[in-house]
Scaffold this active site. Structure first.
Site, short mmCIF file in Angstrom:
data_model
loop_
_atom_site.label_atom_id
_atom_site.label_comp_id
_atom_site.label_asym_id
_atom_site.label_seq_id
_atom_site.Cartn_x
_atom_site.Cartn_y
_atom_site.Cartn_z
N HIS A 139 -26.03 38.54 -30.36
CA HIS A 139 -26.80 38.14 -31.55
C HIS A 139 -26.61 39.22 -32.60
CE1 HIS A 139 -30.48 36.06 -33.41
NE2 HIS A 139 -30.19 37.06 -34.23
N HIS A 175 -33.13 30.87 -34.18
CA HIS A 175 -34.07 31.95 -34.48
C HIS A 175 -35.47 31.35 -34.28
CE1 HIS A 175 -30.71 34.07 -36.18
NE2 HIS A 175 -31.46 35.05 -36.64
N GLU A 209 -40.02 34.60 -35.06
CA GLU A 209 -39.82 36.00 -35.43
C GLU A 209 -41.00 36.47 -36.27
OE1 GLU A 209 -36.33 38.97 -37.16
OE2 GLU A 209 -36.10 36.80 -37.39
N ASP A 259 -28.55 42.52 -33.43
CA ASP A 259 -29.12 41.88 -34.61
C ASP A 259 -28.51 42.47 -35.88
OD1 ASP A 259 -30.69 39.89 -35.73
OD2 ASP A 259 -32.55 41.00 -35.62
N ASN A 260 -29.34 42.84 -36.85
CA ASN A 260 -28.84 43.31 -38.15
C ASN A 260 -28.45 44.78 -38.10
OD1 ASN A 260 -30.86 41.03 -38.49
ND2 ASN A 260 -29.91 41.05 -40.50
#
Length: 444
Positions: free
Chosen positions: A88, A238, A241, A338-339
């Site tokens: 992810h 997603h 969150e 993730d990011n």
């Protein structure tokens, strides 16, 4: 120092028993404990031949070949891990922090800041170079496969998916790339959403989007499941969150999957609100998730950064989902990056070891460590449909990471910048790309 030959022996390396696909080799009884200290490591010799793992034996046992005939590299008890699997990521958003920082660190500001940056800067060249920078980092750190979510709305989505296809072709021999569409689920109720589903089928991708509580959620889920089934696509959402106990999209996704008798693989990422819901609702949700055969991926670093953030107030919770409870219920769980260096998470270096390191601290994946290494190796590989990744076995490619660290304490106490990464048995260049490569894009 590794030899230049393609046939050599890695001697005296420690491999986690749970990642070693050989029942004939077991850790010494003295190392099997229920504490947070080192347990379940096997001391082995690994023969590499023509890029493949040719033989694995318990260290110092008789080999099937004359040892004198091939070079020997003594690892002195250092760890051997399979290359990482990062299931992810958001490569298309990465490395924009210097030109578009999050003004207050909140989730809402992250969304708005990324949207503004995309409208102003995200042409194909910009997206390509930032995504490639992330791939360079990941490859150097020892990642073999990445699933990246791609903002896929409208013309921007068309451009970014084109960039993904180009990078997938160029990097295919080094990093396995999978793409997931990232849109709000109401997008799939429009003709554009149906075209996007066709496009994801064309690129061999995964249909995905952001699920949020709204009056049309059932209709949105029914539509995305139907689109996926018609095109034989897997799904990746997603989900939840946030820290709102009333946010139960994970539960609704599971119910929809059961109702549709969906046979593809379903992944739900984040699932943060599960950690703040009452026990009876958690129990019901986990039962539904197990029945629906959904895999869960937690993003510990980004959610720690974003969740429960309020100016001038210390956060009260960690933002991660119920990893222990999910695993105990027999639900596959993974953790991922993730990011990276964007408004959703201002830090990171595409290093899955850092992800695992942080996950251990945040979610208490020690006492004992057990097989939690599966969350960044074998489990995400299985969920991504990559049977030859995330594990160590005879006949598999010698895609390995060698560490001087001999145990979990040593592995997780330093950043392991001196690790050796092998791809098909050959040592790769682990020099990280210089941030200055992106200066012209970022206005530095």
């Amino acid at each position: 120092m590794l030899p230049s030959t393609s046939n050599y022996l890695l001697k005296n390396g420690r491999v986690p028993a749970s990642l070693l696909q050989m029942k004939s080799i077991a850790p010494p009884a003295s190392t099997v404990t229920t504490t947070g200290t080192d347990s379940n490591f096997c001391l082995v010799d690994v023969e590499i031949a023509a890029g493949t793992i040719a033989q694995i034996t318990t260290a110092d046992t008789e080999h099937l070949f004359p040892i004198a005939d091939i070079p020997i590299v003594d690892l002195c008890g250092g760890l051997i891990l399979p290359c990482f699997v990062d299931m992810h990521a958001h490569l298309d958003k990465g490395h924009i922090w210097d030109r578009s920082p999050n003004p207050d660190g909140t989730f809402a500001s992250a969304i708005e800041t990324v949207r503004a940056d995309a409208q102003k800067n995200w042409n194909a060249g910009d997206v390509y170079r930032r995504m490639e920078f992330g791939l360079k980092c990941s490859y150097a750190r020892g990642t073999k496969a990445i699933r990246t979510h791609i903002d896929a709305t409208g013309e921007q989505g068309t451009a970014s998916l084109g960039v993904f296809e180009a990078l997938q072709a160029e990097w295919g021999a080094r990093v396995i790339l999978q793409a997931v569409s990232l849109v709000s689920l109401d997008y799939f109720l429009t003709p554009a959403g149906e075209k996007l589903a066709d496009r994801m089928a064309q690129v061999g991708g995964i249909l995905g989007g952001v699920a949020y509580m709204n009056p049309d959620l059932d209709k949105q889920l029914d539509r995305v499941f139907a689109l996926a089934a018609e095109r034989n696509l897997n799904l990746d959402f997603h989900s939840d969150e946030n820290g709102d106990p009333e946010s139960t999209t994970l539960r609704e996704i599971a119910k929809t999957a059961i109702r549709h008798k969906f046979s593809g693989q379903i992944i739900c990422g984040h699932c943060c609100s599960l950690a703040v819901q009452p026990p009876d609702l958690v129990t019901e949700t986990l039962e539904l998730v197990k029945e629906a055969n959904i895999g869960i991926v937690s993003l510990p670093m980004c959610n720690l950064y974003l969740q429960d953030r309020h100016t001038g107030r210390t956060p009260r919770w960690r933002g991660v989902t119920l990893l222990h409870e999910l695993k105990a219920a027999g639900i596959p769980v993974a953790v991922a990056s993730d990011n990276c260096r964007d408004p959703f998470y201002g830090f990171g270096d595409h290093d899955v070891l850092e992800v695992f390191n942080m996950a251990v601290r945040i979610a208490h994946l020690d006492m004992p460590y057990g097989d939690w290494l599966h969350t960044v190796t074998q489990t995400p590989a299985q969920l991504m449909g990559l049977p030859n990744s995330g594990k160590i076995a005879v006949g598999l490619p010698a895609d390995l990471i060698l560490f001087k660290a001999r145990n979990f304490s040593e592995l997780l106490s330093r950043n392991q910048g001196d690790r050796t990464v092998l791809r098909q048995g050959e040592k790769i260049d682990t020099t990280l790309p210089d941030y200055r490569e992106l200066d012209d894009l970022l206005g530095i």
